[in-house]
Every structure is written in structure tokens, then in C-alpha cells.
Write an enzyme that holds these catalytic residues in place. Sequence first.
Site, PDB file in Angstrom:
ATOM      1  N   TYR A   1       3.289  -6.667  -3.528  1.00 46.40           N
ATOM      2  CA  TYR A   1       2.956  -7.272  -2.240  1.00 46.40           C
ATOM      3  C   TYR A   1       1.578  -7.926  -2.330  1.00 46.40           C
ATOM      4  CZ  TYR A   1       2.034  -7.689   2.832  1.00 46.40           C
ATOM      5  OH  TYR A   1       1.732  -8.153   4.079  1.00 46.40           O
TER       6      TYR A   1
ATOM      7  N   ASN B   1      13.545  -0.765   5.242  1.00 46.44           N
ATOM      8  CA  ASN B   1      12.563   0.310   5.267  1.00 46.44           C
ATOM      9  C   ASN B   1      12.346   0.731   6.714  1.00 46.44           C
ATOM     10  OD1 ASN B   1       9.764   1.419   5.496  1.00 46.44           O
ATOM     11  ND2 ASN B   1       9.663   0.993   3.314  1.00 46.44           N
TER      12      ASN B   1
ATOM     13  N   THR C   1       0.181   5.380  10.925  1.00 43.71           N
ATOM     14  CA  THR C   1       0.862   5.979  12.074  1.00 43.71           C
ATOM     15  C   THR C   1       0.474   7.445  12.124  1.00 43.71           C
ATOM     16  OG1 THR C   1       2.741   4.459  11.984  1.00 43.71           O
ATOM     17  CG2 THR C   1       3.103   6.560  13.091  1.00 43.71           C
TER      18      THR C   1
ATOM     19  N   ASP D   1       7.843  -9.136   5.115  1.00 43.88           N
ATOM     20  CA  ASP D   1       8.833  -9.593   6.093  1.00 43.88           C
ATOM     21  C   ASP D   1       9.256  -8.393   6.933  1.00 43.88           C
ATOM     22  OD1 ASP D   1      10.800 -10.793   7.565  1.00 43.88           O
ATOM     23  OD2 ASP D   1      12.015 -11.443   5.859  1.00 43.88           O
TER      24      ASP D   1
ATOM     25  N   ASN E   1      -5.083  -2.579   4.998  1.00 40.95           N
ATOM     26  CA  ASN E   1      -4.369  -2.888   6.241  1.00 40.95           C
ATOM     27  C   ASN E   1      -4.241  -1.648   7.107  1.00 40.95           C
ATOM     28  OD1 ASN E   1      -1.346  -2.065   6.945  1.00 40.95           O
ATOM     29  ND2 ASN E   1      -1.569  -1.956   4.698  1.00 40.95           N
ATOM     30  N   ARG E   2      -4.280  -1.870   8.381  1.00 42.66           N
ATOM     31  CA  ARG E   2      -3.930  -0.840   9.361  1.00 42.66           C
ATOM     32  C   ARG E   2      -3.044  -1.498  10.431  1.00 42.66           C
ATOM     33  NH1 ARG E   2      -9.668  -0.940   9.881  1.00 42.66           N
ATOM     34  NH2 ARG E   2     -10.409  -2.284  11.570  1.00 42.66           N
ATOM     35  N   MET E   3      -2.002  -2.162   9.939  1.00 44.15           N
ATOM     36  CA  MET E   3      -1.122  -2.923  10.825  1.00 44.15           C
ATOM     37  C   MET E   3      -0.446  -2.033  11.857  1.00 44.15           C
ATOM     38  SD  MET E   3      -1.617  -5.944   9.621  1.00 44.15           S
ATOM     39  CE  MET E   3      -0.358  -6.903  10.449  1.00 44.15           C
TER      40      MET E   3
ATOM     41  N   THR F   1       4.384   3.691  -5.258  1.00 43.71           N
ATOM     42  CA  THR F   1       3.905   4.440  -4.106  1.00 43.71           C
ATOM     43  C   THR F   1       3.523   3.489  -2.972  1.00 43.71           C
ATOM     44  OG1 THR F   1       1.582   4.317  -4.796  1.00 43.71           O
ATOM     45  CG2 THR F   1       2.862   6.182  -5.617  1.00 43.71           C
TER      46      THR F   1
END
Length: 394
Positions: free
Chosen positions: A330, A150, A189, A73, A119-121, A254
Site C-alpha cells: 500500500y 476486509n 478503532t 479502495d 494514518n489514523r483514518m 501484518t
Amino acid sequence: MGRAYSLLFRTVLTRIDPERAHHLAFGAIRAAASVPVLRDAVRAGFAPRFPQLRVRALGRTMPGPFGLAAGFDKNAVGIDGLAMLGFDHVEIGTVTGQPQPGNPRRRLFRLVADRAVINRMGFNNDGSAAVAARLARRTPRPGGTVVGVNIGKTKAVPEAEAVADYVTSTERLAEHADYLVVNVSSPNTPGLRALQAVDQLRPLLSAVREAADRAVTARRVPLLVKIAPDLADEDIDAVADLALELGLDGIIATNTTIGRDALATPADEVAAIGAGGLSGAPLTERSLEVLRRLYARTGGRLTLIGVGGITTAEDAWARIRAGATLIQGYSGFIYQGPAWARHIHRGLARQLAASPYATLAEAVGTEITEATAATASTRGDRSPVDTEAEEGRA
């Protein structure tokens, strides 16, 4: 429910792009939560309470230790729906100072053979101003779900201005957070993980702490940092020491890994996916190792949240014994389905009943303290953890 979801996953969901499947599933959760009668019925079936699992952490009492990690979310749009499914706390985000679309699609991939996700969102989110406004409009239920926030760095912001970017998000979001997490460990990032170096992390965390204290004067907002599993052991120790030095409330161990070792998925398929953070079952052992090291280093003086590769109640129990007061998941949600939190809670209740401990709090870190005590007894000395615990009680 487990078998039904497994069939649905194999026959339907694996045929749908993972990001689209996420939006469809999350939309269904939110829709169910918007209908009070349906929400209450789902909550009764999926969120049974076990009083023996109640925990006190970060200044809040929670019905259990199991929360949903950041990433599901991102924009604080479905907290009540996720609580309906039994998650004891929900961590929203990662939220950045400015809104951003994230990386180009496709950017989310399943590794079914490994029960894993890449993932590389790229921190796609509405930005801290929009998320803060959404949280301000939300009406929490009495005794409702603990909400963590977060925060991360906006991609377009230069590294030299990263601290100011985090401070902006803190000023906007701290008053709405039951706890605040500084994310310096996503691999998606550019330059973000460099902020884990202590010389850069110290001014960042100090500035966020000061900003949170300015923004919220009626209470102290707990502050944690989330670290990568790819840190060298000496760097983990350095972060632990810094957290103690600065008076942080905890560490989340982690985030995802950039490693690709020992996967069942063919190497050429993994290579074709490309860059991104790997989460799920392959992360289990390393995340557990990091957690053990943090607990041994800090002697129980910080709240540790264990996340990474938690699928079963046995995984969750191992994290608690290794030092985690709270646990999160997750990727397991993708593979286990909507009854996942219920299975974790029931399994933890069984584990606790079969143990010598009356509460989860008594079990936290016992693997480490027992091992340390055993080592010390062979040498005829006292364990550092026991000594620190006695000093703390004094």
C-alpha cells in the site's frame, strides 16, 4: 516512468495534503478505467503478464502474487482501475457494519525521509450495505481480478456487540468476496486490537465462518484474519494455532504498527503527528519476522499473505521465501507511483529465473525449510516442517 513520478512526487504531490492527493490520484485512475480504449492501453503498458508468476491460492488462480492491500479502495469504487495498473488481486475495505466518517482530519501523514505513512483514518467507509450493493452491481470481466473483502468493527458498536457487527457485514458481503478478511488489528478503532486475544478471537472467527457458510451455499468463501506486527511472539503462535484449529484459510501479516522506533524523521515531527498506525519501509523487518514465525509454526498448512514494508521486488521475494503465497502493498504505491506493480512483477520474474525454482509455489517458505533442515542435520534428526509436510501428503 519511475523518474517522472519521482519528480512529480517531490515537486507537486508533497505539497498537497496526503488525503487530498489520494482522492485526486484515485479519481484519475477511475476516470482512465472508465474509457475502454484508454483502459486497455494503460493495462498493456502497466500490467504485462509473466506466466511463470501465476499462482493458485484461496481457490483462485491469479496471474501473479502481488495485490493491493486494504485501505486504498475502502468502498469498492475502483477495482477495475487498480487491476488496470497490474495488481493481481485487490482487497477492499476495511468495511464496517454501519457507515462512518472516520476520525477527524488531518488523519493521514507522510514521513518522506522514512518512505512511510502514518494514518489514523478510523475505518471511514460507506458501510457494508452500501458496499455490498455496489459490488452486486459490478460486472466482473472474465478471468478478472480477485477481490478480497476486509471487514472491521463499527466504532460506535460496543465491544460486547462486536461479533454481531462482524456477522452483519459477513452476511451482506460474503457472496461478493473471493476471500474474506477479519481485521482485528487496526490501531485506530478503540478496543479493536483486544479482539486478537484468543479467548475473544475464537468466538468471533467461528461466528464469521458460520455466517459466511449460511450466506453462501454454492461455494466456500475463504476466511483469513489480519494481525498486528506488535503482537508478542507467543501471541502470534497462539493465533496461528487457533487458525489451524478453526480451519481458517490463512493469515495476513501484518497490519500497521504503533511503534515509532529508529525513524529518520525527527522525533519532534513524529510526536506532533500523534497517534496512528505506521506503515511503509520501517515495518519491513518486523513484518518479515512475523511471517517467518507463522510459516514455521503452521508448516505451510495455511495461506499466508505478506504485507508491510514491501517496496521492491527483493522485498517481495523475501516474503515468498519466508512463507508468503501472496504479497500485498500500500504505502509503496504512494512512493513508487502507478508503475509499481509492473516493477514488482518484472523483478520477481528475474528473481525466479535466477533461483533453482521453476515456479513461485516451489519457492514459498524455502528460507524456513532450508534453515530448519540445516539445524536438524546438525542434530541428526528430521525437521518438524518436513515431517508435517510428509504427513500432509500421506
